[in-house]
Design an enzyme around this catalytic site. Sequence first.
Site, PDB file in Angstrom:
ATOM      1  N   THR A 133       9.396  39.779 -22.213  1.00 15.41           N
ATOM      2  CA  THR A 133      10.644  39.502 -22.920  1.00 15.41           C
ATOM      3  C   THR A 133      10.539  38.338 -23.885  1.00 15.41           C
ATOM      4  OG1 THR A 133      11.862  40.392 -21.033  1.00 15.41           O
ATOM      5  CG2 THR A 133      13.107  39.050 -22.584  1.00 15.41           C
ATOM      6  N   ASP A 134       9.797  37.288 -23.516  1.00 14.59           N
ATOM      7  CA  ASP A 134       9.714  36.131 -24.416  1.00 14.59           C
ATOM      8  C   ASP A 134       9.101  36.521 -25.758  1.00 14.59           C
ATOM      9  OD1 ASP A 134       7.289  36.539 -23.128  1.00 14.59           O
ATOM     10  OD2 ASP A 134       6.904  34.428 -22.735  1.00 14.59           O
ATOM     11  N   GLY A 135       8.099  37.409 -25.741  1.00 17.13           N
ATOM     12  CA  GLY A 135       7.514  37.868 -26.993  1.00 17.13           C
ATOM     13  C   GLY A 135       8.509  38.648 -27.836  1.00 17.13           C
ATOM     14  N   TYR A 138      11.109  36.391 -29.606  1.00 19.46           N
ATOM     15  CA  TYR A 138      10.588  35.682 -30.775  1.00 19.46           C
ATOM     16  C   TYR A 138      10.319  36.628 -31.941  1.00 19.46           C
ATOM     17  CZ  TYR A 138      10.261  30.833 -29.369  1.00 19.46           C
ATOM     18  OH  TYR A 138      10.581  29.536 -29.057  1.00 19.46           O
TER      19      TYR A 138
END
Length: 373
Positions: A133-135, A138
Site C-alpha cells: 500500500t505504501d508504494g 506514493y
Amino acid sequence: MKNYKLLITYLIGVIIIFAGIMTYIRLDNDRLIPKNFYRHWSQDYVVTKDNYAYVNTTPQKTRGTALSEGQGYGMLITAIAAKHGYTDKQSFDRLYRYYLDHRDNINGEPTELMSWKQTVQDNSITIEKNSATDGDIYIAKSLLMAHELWPQDKRYLVQAKAICLDILEYEYNPKNQMLTVGDWANSKSDYYNLMRTSDVTPGFFEEFYQVTRDKTWLKIKDKMLTYLNQLSNHNKSGLVPDFAWVKNGKAVAVKGKVTGSKYDGDYYFNACRVPMHLATTNSPLAKKTLYRMLNFFKKQQTITAGYTLSGKSLNDYQSPVFSAPIFLAVMNNKNKNYDQLFQSQQYILLDNLSPTDYYSATLTTLVALLNHK
C-alpha cells in the site's frame, strides 16, 4: 569629523555588500543542495533502459531490485525535481511507464496497483505478486503532482483516479475504515486488521478526496489519525510502532515479528516516516501526535536508528532514515521550540548521499526537495 563620517559610510556600505553576498550564497546553496542531491540520487539509483526506468533498491549488486515503494518515491522525487527545473517530463514518463508495465493481477484480473517487487537480471524480470500500500499511495501522489506540472497530458489525472479507486477496492478495510498493508491482506487473511503506521499520510488523503470527491478518503484520514494518536498515547515517549493491530476501534502495537522483522512493534524502519507524513497536514490531531514525538526527540542527546516504544535506543548510531523525516517535520513547524532539534538533524544536508543505501539516500533526497521552496 568629516573623515569619521566617511569611514562610517564606508563601513555601512561594506556591511550591506557583505550581507548581500551572504544572502546570495545562502540562496544559491538552497538551490544547489537539492539539485546536487537529486543528481547524485538519480545517478546511483535510477536505471534507465530504452523507454522505461526503475529505482534500483540494491545498487552495485549483480541483480537489481525494484520495489513499488521505491518506484513511488522515485516518481515523486522526479516530479518535484522537474518542478524546480532539475529534470524533465521524459524522465518522469520513463518511471511512469515501468509502473504501468508492472501492475498487479488479482485472480487473473488486472488492477492499477503495482506489484510490490521485481528482480531484474540481464534482460529478464521476475515479478512477485501482491501489492504494498505504501508504494501505491506514493505513486498516486506523484501522478497528481505530474498532472499539476503538465495538465495538458490528461493521462496522469486519469491514472491517479484509477489507482485511488483500486486502493479503496483492494487495500481498504471498511470495518476499521483504514488501509490494509496490501491487496493480499484481504478479509480472508489474518492480516486484514494489520495497520502499517507509515501508511497514515493525511495530506495525501486530502488530495485524493479533492480529485475523486469520494468521502471515504476523509474517513480514512480521520480514522487512521485516531488510531495513530491512540498508539502515541499508549506510552510516555509518544512514539508509534511500525505495525499495529486494530480491533473494535482500538489500535495496539504488535508484539514481536509479524511481517518480516522482530522490531515490528517498535519505532523502526517503517514508523520512522511518520513525522514526515504528519507534517503534510494542518489537522489538529496530526499535529498533536507529531508534537508528542518531536518533544521526545528534542530531549535525546543523539537520535539513533530506532527505539522501543518506551524510548530505549535499539542501536547506537545515527541514520538519515530516521533523521530526514524529523528534519522535515521541524522545518514545517518552525517557531515551536525545536531549534536544537533542527541544529542536530541538519547534518543530513551536509553529508554526501550513500551510493549503496537506497532508503537513506531516497528519504534524504525527498526531504531536501520538499524543503526547497
